[in-house]
Design a protein around this motif. Structure first.
Motif, PDB file in Angstrom:
ATOM      1  N   PHE A 170       0.714  -1.213   0.301  1.00  0.00           N
ATOM      2  CA  PHE A 170      -0.200   0.091   0.019  1.00  0.00           C
ATOM      3  C   PHE A 170       1.073   1.170   0.097  1.00  0.00           C
ATOM      4  O   PHE A 170       0.783   2.218  -0.662  1.00  0.00           O
ATOM      5  N   LEU A 171       1.659   1.274   0.759  1.00  0.00           N
ATOM      6  CA  LEU A 171       2.865   2.482   1.007  1.00  0.00           C
ATOM      7  C   LEU A 171       3.509   2.668  -0.222  1.00  0.00           C
ATOM      8  O   LEU A 171       3.727   3.799  -0.772  1.00  0.00           O
ATOM      9  N   HIS A 172       3.914   1.483  -1.087  1.00  0.00           N
ATOM     10  CA  HIS A 172       4.592   1.643  -2.389  1.00  0.00           C
ATOM     11  C   HIS A 172       3.781   2.452  -3.362  1.00  0.00           C
ATOM     12  O   HIS A 172       4.076   2.983  -4.102  1.00  0.00           O
ATOM     13  N   HIS A 173       2.626   1.662  -3.345  1.00  0.00           N
ATOM     14  CA  HIS A 173       1.485   2.590  -4.312  1.00  0.00           C
ATOM     15  C   HIS A 173       1.230   4.029  -3.907  1.00  0.00           C
ATOM     16  O   HIS A 173       1.003   4.731  -4.894  1.00  0.00           O
ATOM     17  N   LEU A 174       1.388   4.474  -2.753  1.00  0.00           N
ATOM     18  CA  LEU A 174       1.069   5.572  -2.351  1.00  0.00           C
ATOM     19  C   LEU A 174       1.920   6.437  -2.650  1.00  0.00           C
ATOM     20  O   LEU A 174       1.828   7.521  -3.377  1.00  0.00           O
ATOM     21  N   ASP A 175       3.212   5.880  -2.720  1.00  0.00           N
ATOM     22  CA  ASP A 175       4.091   6.829  -3.009  1.00  0.00           C
ATOM     23  C   ASP A 175       4.501   6.752  -4.528  1.00  0.00           C
ATOM     24  O   ASP A 175       5.045   7.806  -5.185  1.00  0.00           O
ATOM     25  N   HIS A 176       4.038   5.999  -5.265  1.00  0.00           N
ATOM     26  CA  HIS A 176       3.885   5.856  -6.741  1.00  0.00           C
ATOM     27  C   HIS A 176       3.118   7.049  -7.119  1.00  0.00           C
ATOM     28  O   HIS A 176       3.255   7.889  -8.176  1.00  0.00           O
ATOM     29  N   VAL A 177       2.002   7.260  -6.592  1.00  0.00           N
ATOM     30  CA  VAL A 177       1.106   8.540  -6.999  1.00  0.00           C
ATOM     31  C   VAL A 177       1.209   9.646  -6.288  1.00  0.00           C
ATOM     32  O   VAL A 177       1.031  10.898  -6.738  1.00  0.00           O
ATOM     33  N   ASN A 178       1.840   9.755  -5.073  1.00  0.00           N
ATOM     34  CA  ASN A 178       2.056  11.049  -4.355  1.00  0.00           C
ATOM     35  C   ASN A 178       3.341  10.714  -3.634  1.00  0.00           C
ATOM     36  O   ASN A 178       3.270  10.652  -2.361  1.00  0.00           O
ATOM     37  N   PRO A 179       4.711  10.806  -4.133  1.00  0.00           N
ATOM     38  CA  PRO A 179       5.902  10.579  -3.409  1.00  0.00           C
ATOM     39  C   PRO A 179       6.116  11.531  -2.241  1.00  0.00           C
ATOM     40  O   PRO A 179       6.051  12.408  -2.425  1.00  0.00           O
ATOM     41  N   GLY A 180       6.281  10.550  -1.065  1.00  0.00           N
ATOM     42  CA  GLY A 180       6.661  11.010  -0.003  1.00  0.00           C
ATOM     43  C   GLY A 180       5.774  11.861   0.725  1.00  0.00           C
ATOM     44  O   GLY A 180       6.008  12.467   1.723  1.00  0.00           O
ATOM     45  N   VAL A 181       4.495  11.820   0.275  1.00  0.00           N
ATOM     46  CA  VAL A 181       3.252  12.223   0.955  1.00  0.00           C
ATOM     47  C   VAL A 181       3.457  11.805   2.525  1.00  0.00           C
ATOM     48  O   VAL A 181       3.713  10.677   2.972  1.00  0.00           O
ATOM     49  N   GLU A 182       3.005  12.848   3.426  1.00  0.00           N
ATOM     50  CA  GLU A 182       3.139  12.473   4.831  1.00  0.00           C
ATOM     51  C   GLU A 182       1.821  11.507   5.088  1.00  0.00           C
ATOM     52  O   GLU A 182       0.750  11.578   4.625  1.00  0.00           O
ATOM     53  N   ARG A 183       2.366  10.453   5.767  1.00  0.00           N
ATOM     54  CA  ARG A 183       1.319   9.602   6.199  1.00  0.00           C
ATOM     55  C   ARG A 183       1.420   9.012   7.664  1.00  0.00           C
ATOM     56  O   ARG A 183       2.687   9.151   8.374  1.00  0.00           O
ATOM     57  N   MET A 184       0.333   8.740   8.481  1.00  0.00           N
ATOM     58  CA  MET A 184       0.450   8.295   9.815  1.00  0.00           C
ATOM     59  C   MET A 184      -0.458   7.073  10.006  1.00  0.00           C
ATOM     60  O   MET A 184      -1.635   6.872   9.201  1.00  0.00           O
ATOM     61  N   LEU A 185      -0.045   6.045  10.507  1.00  0.00           N
ATOM     62  CA  LEU A 185      -0.578   4.883  10.719  1.00  0.00           C
ATOM     63  C   LEU A 185      -1.423   4.962  12.012  1.00  0.00           C
ATOM     64  O   LEU A 185      -0.871   5.373  13.231  1.00  0.00           O
ATOM     65  N   VAL A 186      -2.798   4.844  12.049  1.00  0.00           N
ATOM     66  CA  VAL A 186      -3.652   4.918  13.108  1.00  0.00           C
ATOM     67  C   VAL A 186      -4.860   3.939  13.251  1.00  0.00           C
ATOM     68  O   VAL A 186      -5.013   3.363  12.306  1.00  0.00           O
ATOM     69  N   SER A 187      -5.201   3.847  14.615  1.00  0.00           N
ATOM     70  CA  SER A 187      -6.577   3.307  14.744  1.00  0.00           C
ATOM     71  C   SER A 187      -7.366   4.122  15.684  1.00  0.00           C
ATOM     72  O   SER A 187      -6.955   4.094  16.850  1.00  0.00           O
ATOM     73  N   ALA A 188      -8.409   4.411  15.126  1.00  0.00           N
ATOM     74  CA  ALA A 188      -9.520   5.411  15.886  1.00  0.00           C
ATOM     75  C   ALA A 188      -9.844   4.474  16.859  1.00  0.00           C
ATOM     76  O   ALA A 188     -10.360   4.814  17.973  1.00  0.00           O
ATOM     77  N   ARG A 189      -9.952   2.924  16.837  1.00  0.00           N
ATOM     78  CA  ARG A 189     -10.571   2.128  17.616  1.00  0.00           C
ATOM     79  C   ARG A 189      -9.686   1.837  19.016  1.00  0.00           C
ATOM     80  O   ARG A 189     -10.128   2.187  20.004  1.00  0.00           O
ATOM     81  N   THR A 190      -8.405   1.932  18.855  1.00  0.00           N
ATOM     82  CA  THR A 190      -7.619   1.491  19.911  1.00  0.00           C
ATOM     83  C   THR A 190      -6.823   3.017  20.322  1.00  0.00           C
ATOM     84  O   THR A 190      -6.278   2.891  21.549  1.00  0.00           O
ATOM     85  N   GLY A 191      -6.969   3.676  19.334  1.00  0.00           N
ATOM     86  CA  GLY A 191      -6.132   5.101  19.895  1.00  0.00           C
ATOM     87  C   GLY A 191      -4.422   5.256  19.479  1.00  0.00           C
ATOM     88  O   GLY A 191      -4.030   6.181  19.681  1.00  0.00           O
ATOM     89  N   GLU A 192      -4.383   3.992  18.698  1.00  0.00           N
ATOM     90  CA  GLU A 192      -2.856   3.907  18.435  1.00  0.00           C
ATOM     91  C   GLU A 192      -2.658   5.128  17.297  1.00  0.00           C
ATOM     92  O   GLU A 192      -3.328   5.071  16.269  1.00  0.00           O
TER      93      GLU A 192
END
Ligand code: MG
Length: 228
Positions: free
Chosen positions: A184-206
């Motif tokens: 997924f992150l590879h595909h993300l960088d393919h269309v928007n290289p280096g875009v800021e991203r955060m891994l989150v869980s609204a359920r657990t709060g991570e």
């Protein structure tokens, strides 16, 4: 015939941008930073707002809640004692699948702009049309949840390209899914290289602490003229 159709679409987008600039002027006059929050339906926009908006280190938020109809999400956020304004695209705007600058403009008189620092516009859940319409925002943020599949940046590149931050939500579910995060992150960088991203869980709060800090820092950067 075909040319005429194309011309009409271009004119409509020009008109949208003109109204978006008028919205922007009003936000600037009140010193309000504005986020356009977008995702597919059910990705977790409202849940991620519930996690952070009640405590933003003194930043005063309000929400403009876009939906085709109903006010379920607005009621959830209002229960946090936030100023929330509902904007429905049906029936007034033909049940559109996105918000545009004119719809947002129609809601401005109902927003407490002089009493807040941050306006979050929660767009209608849709991975296509919302990306095409500026509404006068400072930044665009999108939520992509891991249950949607790792191919989504390739299938909806405009949406992933249009945003300054991607919140990858529901990461608590990763052990139960075939979702390949690296892919997924590879595909993300393919269309928007280096875009800021955060891994989150609204359920657990991570990860939501980083999302909260990002919002607080955004308002400070916007005040310093360092956004856009
Ligand atoms: Mg929602």
């Amino acid at each position: 015939m075909h040319r005429t159709k194309v011309r009409i679409v271009e004119d409509a987008l020009d008109a949208n941008n003109t109204i978006a600039r008028a919205n922007r002027d009003d936000f600037d006059r009140h010193d309000v930073t504005v986020i356009n929050l977008m995702s597919s339906p059910g990705a977790g926009k409202t849940s991620l707002l519930e996690r952070v908006l009640a405590d933003l280190d003194g930043v005063r938020p309000c929400v403009l809640e876009g939906d085709v109809q109903g006010s379920l999400d607005a009621e959830r956020l209002a229960s946090l004692h936030l100023p929330v304004t509902q904007l429905n695209t049906a029936p007034g705007f033909g049940g559109e699948c996105h918000l545009d600058a004119n719809m947002v403009r129609s809601a401005l008189p109902a927003l407490p702009l002089s009493e807040v620092d941050l306006l979050v516009i929660e767009n209608v859940g849709n991975l296509v049309c919302p990306a095409e319409f500026r509404v006068g925002e400072d930044v665009r943020v999108m939520v992509s949840s891991v249950t949607e599949g790792e191919d989504k940046p390739l299938k909806y590149p405009l949406m992933f390209r249009a945003c300054e931050l991607v919140l990858v939500n529901k990461i608590d579910l990763l052990p139960h899914l075939l979702f390949d995060l690296d892919k997924f992150l590879h595909h993300l960088d393919h269309v928007n290289p280096g875009v800021e991203r955060m891994l989150v869980s609204a359920r657990t709060g991570e990860g939501v602490e980083a999302w909260r800090d990002w919002l607080v820092a955004l308002v400070a950067r916007a005040r310093a003229g360092a956004v856009r």
